[in-house]
Scaffold this motif. Structure first.
Motif, mmCIF file in Angstrom:
data_model
loop_
_atom_site.group_PDB
_atom_site.id
_atom_site.type_symbol
_atom_site.label_atom_id
_atom_site.label_comp_id
_atom_site.label_asym_id
_atom_site.label_seq_id
_atom_site.Cartn_x
_atom_site.Cartn_y
_atom_site.Cartn_z
ATOM 1 N N GLN A 189 0.801 -1.236 0.000
ATOM 2 C CA GLN A 189 0.000 0.000 0.000
ATOM 3 C C GLN A 189 0.826 1.275 0.000
ATOM 4 O OE1 GLN A 189 -3.579 -0.360 0.763
ATOM 5 N NE2 GLN A 189 -3.325 -2.549 0.639
ATOM 6 N N VAL A 190 2.155 1.158 -0.019
ATOM 7 C CA VAL A 190 3.004 2.346 0.195
ATOM 8 C C VAL A 190 3.982 2.513 -0.966
ATOM 9 C CG1 VAL A 190 4.595 3.424 1.857
ATOM 10 C CG2 VAL A 190 2.894 1.798 2.670
ATOM 11 N N ASP A 191 4.226 3.787 -1.357
ATOM 12 C CA ASP A 191 5.238 4.079 -2.384
ATOM 13 C C ASP A 191 6.629 4.036 -1.776
ATOM 14 O OD1 ASP A 191 4.157 4.979 -5.013
ATOM 15 O OD2 ASP A 191 2.968 6.295 -3.738
ATOM 16 N N ARG A 192 7.571 3.440 -2.483
ATOM 17 C CA ARG A 192 8.964 3.513 -2.036
ATOM 18 C C ARG A 192 9.499 4.933 -2.247
ATOM 19 N NH1 ARG A 192 11.713 -0.973 -0.592
ATOM 20 N NH2 ARG A 192 10.650 -2.928 -1.072
ATOM 21 N N ASN A 193 10.437 5.343 -1.390
ATOM 22 C CA ASN A 193 11.049 6.670 -1.522
ATOM 23 C C ASN A 193 12.357 6.596 -2.291
ATOM 24 O OD1 ASN A 193 9.096 7.960 -0.077
ATOM 25 N ND2 ASN A 193 10.126 7.619 1.877
ATOM 26 N N LEU A 194 12.823 7.772 -2.763
ATOM 27 C CA LEU A 194 14.121 7.839 -3.413
ATOM 28 C C LEU A 194 15.231 8.068 -2.389
ATOM 29 C CD1 LEU A 194 13.092 10.307 -6.240
ATOM 30 C CD2 LEU A 194 13.767 7.931 -6.580
ATOM 31 N N GLY A 195 14.849 8.698 -1.261
ATOM 32 C CA GLY A 195 15.842 9.016 -0.242
ATOM 33 C C GLY A 195 16.754 10.163 -0.663
ATOM 34 N N ILE A 196 16.207 11.154 -1.386
ATOM 35 C CA ILE A 196 17.033 12.307 -1.774
ATOM 36 C C ILE A 196 16.418 13.584 -1.208
ATOM 37 C CG2 ILE A 196 17.946 11.256 -3.885
ATOM 38 C CD1 ILE A 196 15.947 12.953 -5.493
ATOM 39 N N GLN A 197 17.220 14.633 -1.190
ATOM 40 C CA GLN A 197 16.758 15.915 -0.656
ATOM 41 C C GLN A 197 15.619 16.480 -1.516
ATOM 42 O OE1 GLN A 197 20.052 18.467 0.129
ATOM 43 N NE2 GLN A 197 18.688 20.188 0.635
ATOM 44 N N GLY A 198 14.643 17.080 -0.843
ATOM 45 C CA GLY A 198 13.566 17.765 -1.562
ATOM 46 C C GLY A 198 12.384 16.860 -1.888
ATOM 47 N N GLU A 199 12.459 15.610 -1.412
ATOM 48 C CA GLU A 199 11.403 14.677 -1.782
ATOM 49 C C GLU A 199 10.041 15.058 -1.204
ATOM 50 O OE1 GLU A 199 11.494 9.874 -2.281
ATOM 51 O OE2 GLU A 199 13.168 10.876 -1.353
ATOM 52 N N ASP A 200 10.080 15.830 -0.086
ATOM 53 C CA ASP A 200 8.793 16.186 0.520
ATOM 54 C C ASP A 200 8.253 17.540 0.036
ATOM 55 O OD1 ASP A 200 10.819 17.480 1.715
ATOM 56 O OD2 ASP A 200 10.388 16.827 3.780
ATOM 57 N N LEU A 201 8.862 18.116 -0.995
ATOM 58 C CA LEU A 201 8.335 19.371 -1.548
ATOM 59 C C LEU A 201 6.991 19.126 -2.229
ATOM 60 C CD1 LEU A 201 11.597 20.777 -3.230
ATOM 61 C CD2 LEU A 201 10.409 21.755 -1.248
ATOM 62 N N ALA A 202 6.165 20.193 -2.276
ATOM 63 C CA ALA A 202 4.897 20.070 -3.009
ATOM 64 C C ALA A 202 5.216 19.799 -4.482
ATOM 65 C CB ALA A 202 4.097 21.351 -2.863
ATOM 66 N N GLY A 203 4.371 19.057 -5.128
ATOM 67 C CA GLY A 203 4.611 18.735 -6.544
ATOM 68 C C GLY A 203 5.398 17.453 -6.734
ATOM 69 N N VAL A 204 5.852 16.835 -5.619
ATOM 70 C CA VAL A 204 6.557 15.550 -5.707
ATOM 71 C C VAL A 204 5.640 14.487 -5.096
ATOM 72 C CG1 VAL A 204 8.653 14.263 -5.097
ATOM 73 C CG2 VAL A 204 8.751 16.754 -5.382
ATOM 74 N N HIS A 205 5.321 13.486 -5.859
ATOM 75 C CA HIS A 205 4.368 12.475 -5.391
ATOM 76 C C HIS A 205 4.870 11.082 -5.713
ATOM 77 C CE1 HIS A 205 1.166 15.557 -5.051
ATOM 78 N NE2 HIS A 205 1.789 16.092 -6.097
ATOM 79 N N GLY A 206 4.424 10.132 -4.907
ATOM 80 C CA GLY A 206 4.599 8.735 -5.284
ATOM 81 C C GLY A 206 3.628 8.458 -6.419
ATOM 82 N N VAL A 207 4.034 7.597 -7.352
ATOM 83 C CA VAL A 207 3.150 7.337 -8.488
ATOM 84 C C VAL A 207 1.843 6.676 -8.031
ATOM 85 C CG1 VAL A 207 3.943 5.008 -9.132
ATOM 86 C CG2 VAL A 207 3.256 6.600 -10.932
ATOM 87 N N ARG A 208 1.915 5.976 -6.873
ATOM 88 C CA ARG A 208 0.707 5.328 -6.346
ATOM 89 C C ARG A 208 -0.400 6.358 -6.098
ATOM 90 N NH1 ARG A 208 -1.516 4.810 -1.648
ATOM 91 N NH2 ARG A 208 0.129 6.152 -0.896
ATOM 92 N N GLU A 209 0.022 7.536 -5.553
ATOM 93 C CA GLU A 209 -0.965 8.603 -5.301
ATOM 94 C C GLU A 209 -1.625 9.030 -6.611
ATOM 95 O OE1 GLU A 209 0.319 12.199 -3.053
ATOM 96 O OE2 GLU A 209 2.138 11.006 -2.794
ATOM 97 N N PHE A 210 -0.779 9.185 -7.637
ATOM 98 C CA PHE A 210 -1.290 9.656 -8.929
ATOM 99 C C PHE A 210 -2.213 8.600 -9.554
ATOM 100 C CE2 PHE A 210 -0.490 10.423 -13.601
ATOM 101 C CZ PHE A 210 -1.126 11.643 -13.666
ATOM 102 N N VAL A 211 -1.753 7.340 -9.520
ATOM 103 C CA VAL A 211 -2.574 6.251 -10.081
ATOM 104 C C VAL A 211 -3.892 6.165 -9.314
ATOM 105 C CG1 VAL A 211 -2.713 3.732 -10.363
ATOM 106 C CG2 VAL A 211 -0.590 4.928 -10.941
ATOM 107 N N SER A 212 -3.803 6.204 -7.980
ATOM 108 C CA SER A 212 -5.026 6.094 -7.169
ATOM 109 C C SER A 212 -5.997 7.222 -7.507
ATOM 110 C CB SER A 212 -4.694 6.157 -5.676
ATOM 111 O OG SER A 212 -3.935 5.047 -5.315
ATOM 112 N N TRP A 213 -5.450 8.402 -7.704
ATOM 113 C CA TRP A 213 -6.320 9.553 -8.022
ATOM 114 C C TRP A 213 -7.041 9.321 -9.351
ATOM 115 C CZ3 TRP A 213 -5.132 13.147 -12.113
ATOM 116 C CH2 TRP A 213 -6.090 14.172 -12.233
ATOM 117 N N TYR A 214 -6.287 8.995 -10.410
ATOM 118 C CA TYR A 214 -6.981 8.890 -11.702
ATOM 119 C C TYR A 214 -7.865 7.655 -11.786
ATOM 120 C CZ TYR A 214 -3.075 6.083 -13.921
ATOM 121 O OH TYR A 214 -2.135 5.153 -14.265
#
Ligand code: FAD
Length: 446
Positions: A104-129
């Motif tokens: 149920q969870v997207d894996r992270n990249l573990g890089i700086q800036g990952e929690d900025l707005a506009g950055v999403h796990g693809v699961r969120e995007f797929v779930s939305w559409y």
């Protein structure tokens, strides 16, 4: 004869196959209650498999037959195990409990800036559409220029294809009307798909890539220079026919070139994301060449989708393998090291991680069912399950609005009616309260 009573947690492919195989393979009566936290069944077949893959999605017809026609199998939708009913309660009321709860969870990249707005796990995007009720109907506004998708698996291609489809193509699917409208209003004209390694190591299938080439509203941009393989890629291609097939299709795409279509999907190989840049929202991504980290590039972007895998979430009371994101088991029996937790089993993605196609879960469920039936056939085993009415009463006393199979069929009819109203075959309901109203249970939720 007392029936063996089994609780299955999750109604995706692995849960549905477990229910089916338990009734088919047990020589004596079996009752299976399939608990599903959503008001709708079928897990990622409904909420993952791309809307423009109707053939794959049609497996739901045979899953529906399992619930429709098999005496003893019940669907208990809108019941979240862990909240509405606990693991201990399931263990006390059933002979066996199978976790088929997916990843149920997207894996992270573990890089700086990952929690900025506009950055999403693809699961969120797929779930939305896909109109998943956990997502807000307006979760994404597609009003940027360049979208970046990190990862080169089939799910990354699904997301890219959705961003490139015309509204007409989307109207042939079951995605909600407001999602079609959001894609119709999209201003994204360039989608960049980024892979860490060279083209020989791309993880998506040749079939999915060919499908992308067949979308006539988009260009597929491959730099021919990327197809000159280094020794490592060449050795991989020599050993792997699937890689060779895909490379041949990449070559055809490179040869076709850019035709000036509405949207361009550009593939960038040998690129490692280093950092997402921005104050509140991501404005750019810094990439380094994987084969030579000294060479870096900054790519402006308005939307970043991380598509580097799904993972399971830990479940209270069960041993969890953090590295693989799965529940630890021995032959499908949940186990902490060598200590088996009696009567608790796993199947599907939560057991083996996110791999394989829908049918892989049948084989996986079959192993689980074999272990359950072997355990209950052991000398001295006796059923300790309670009658179905006990769990029903427990849920009723807690005010849980259970969506049973008949209620789900009402919800389905509402989706066909919603489709007919706008000249489409079927339109998914997105909002949870609306789904429950259509199912005829409760009047809405929090
Ligand atoms: C985006 C995407 C596209 C895909 N496309 C394809 C494709 O084209 N072809 C193909 O063959 N395969 C495809 N797959 C893979 C396929 O969907 C999976 O193999 C399959 O769905 C895994 O089945 P599962 O039952 O283990 O998990 P899931 O399908 O995830 O089902 C798990 C279910 O458990 C429920 N659940 C979770 N926790 C609880 C709880 N606490 N209480 C009650 N219920 C709970 C969830 O709501 C869910 O319904 C795709 C996967 C994804 C992510």
């Amino acid at each position: 004869m007392t029936a063996l009573r089994v609780a299955v947690v999750g109604s995706g492919p692995s849960g549905a196959y477990c229910a089916q195989l338990l009734t088919e393979e047990s020589g004596s009566p079996v009752e299976v209650d399939v608990f599903e936290r959503l008001p709708a069944p079928f897990g990622l077949v409904r909420y993952g498999v791309a809307p423009d893959h109707p053939r794959v999605k049609s497996i739901t017809t045979s899953f529906a037959e399992v619930f429709d026609e098999t005496p003893g199998i019940r669907f208990l939708g809108n019941v979240q195990v862990g909240t509405d009913i606990t693991l201990d309660e399931l263990r006390a009321n059933y002979d066996a409990v199978v976790f088929a709860s997916g990843a149920q969870v997207d894996r992270n990249l573990g890089i700086q800036g990952e929690d900025l707005a506009g950055v999403h796990g693809v699961r969120e995007f797929v779930s939305w559409y896909q109109g998943h009720p956990d997502t807000k109907t307006d979760a994404f506004a597609l009003n940027g220029k360049r979208a970046v998708i990190i990862g080169m698996g089939n799910v990354a291609l699904d997301a890219a294809r959705m961003l490139a489809h015309t509204p007409e193509a989307l109207r042939a699917t079951d995605v909600p009307e407001h999602i079609v409208d959001a894609f119709a209003a999209s201003t994204y004209r360039e989608i960049v798909v980024i892979g860490r390694r060279g083209p020989a190591f791309a993880k998506f299938t040749n079939k999915e890539f060919i499908e992308l080439l067949e979308v006539d509203s988009c260009d597929v941009v491959i730099d021919p220079a990327d197809l000159e393989l280094d020794a490592q890629q060449q050795a991989h291609a020599d050993a792997d026919p699937a890689a060779r097939r895909l490379l041949a299709t990449f070559a055809k795409a490179a040869e076709r070139g850019v035709l000036g279509r509405n949207t361009a999907i550009r593939f960038l190989f040998d690129c490692t994301p280093v950092e997402l840049i921005g104050e509140e929202s991501a404005l750019a991504i810094r990439l380094a060449k994987t084969s030579d980290p000294n060479i870096t590039e900054i790519l402006e972007t308005d939307l970043v989708l991380r598509s580097v895998g799904y993972r399971g979430a830990a479940i209270d009371g069960l041993p969890f393998d953090e590295k693989s994101g799965t529940i630890a088991h021995l032959d499908s029996r949940v186990a902490d090291g060598r200590n088996v937790l009696p009567g608790v089993y796993v199947a599907g993605w939560i057991k083996r991680g996110p791999s394989g196609v829908v049918g892989t879960n049948r084989r996986c469920a079959s192993e689980t069912v074999t272990s359950i039936l072997a355990d209950v056939a052991a000398p001295g085993w006796t059923s300790t399950a309670t009658p179905a009415a006990v769990v029903d009463e427990l849920l009723r006393s807690r005010g849980v609005d259970v969506v049973d199979w008949t209620a789900w069929q009402s919800l389905e009819q509402a989706e066909f009616a919603a489709g007919e109203a706008v000249g489409r075959e079927r339109v998914k309901l997105h909002d949870r309260a609306e789904m429950l109203r259509a199912a005829g249970v409760g009047v809405g939720v929090d």
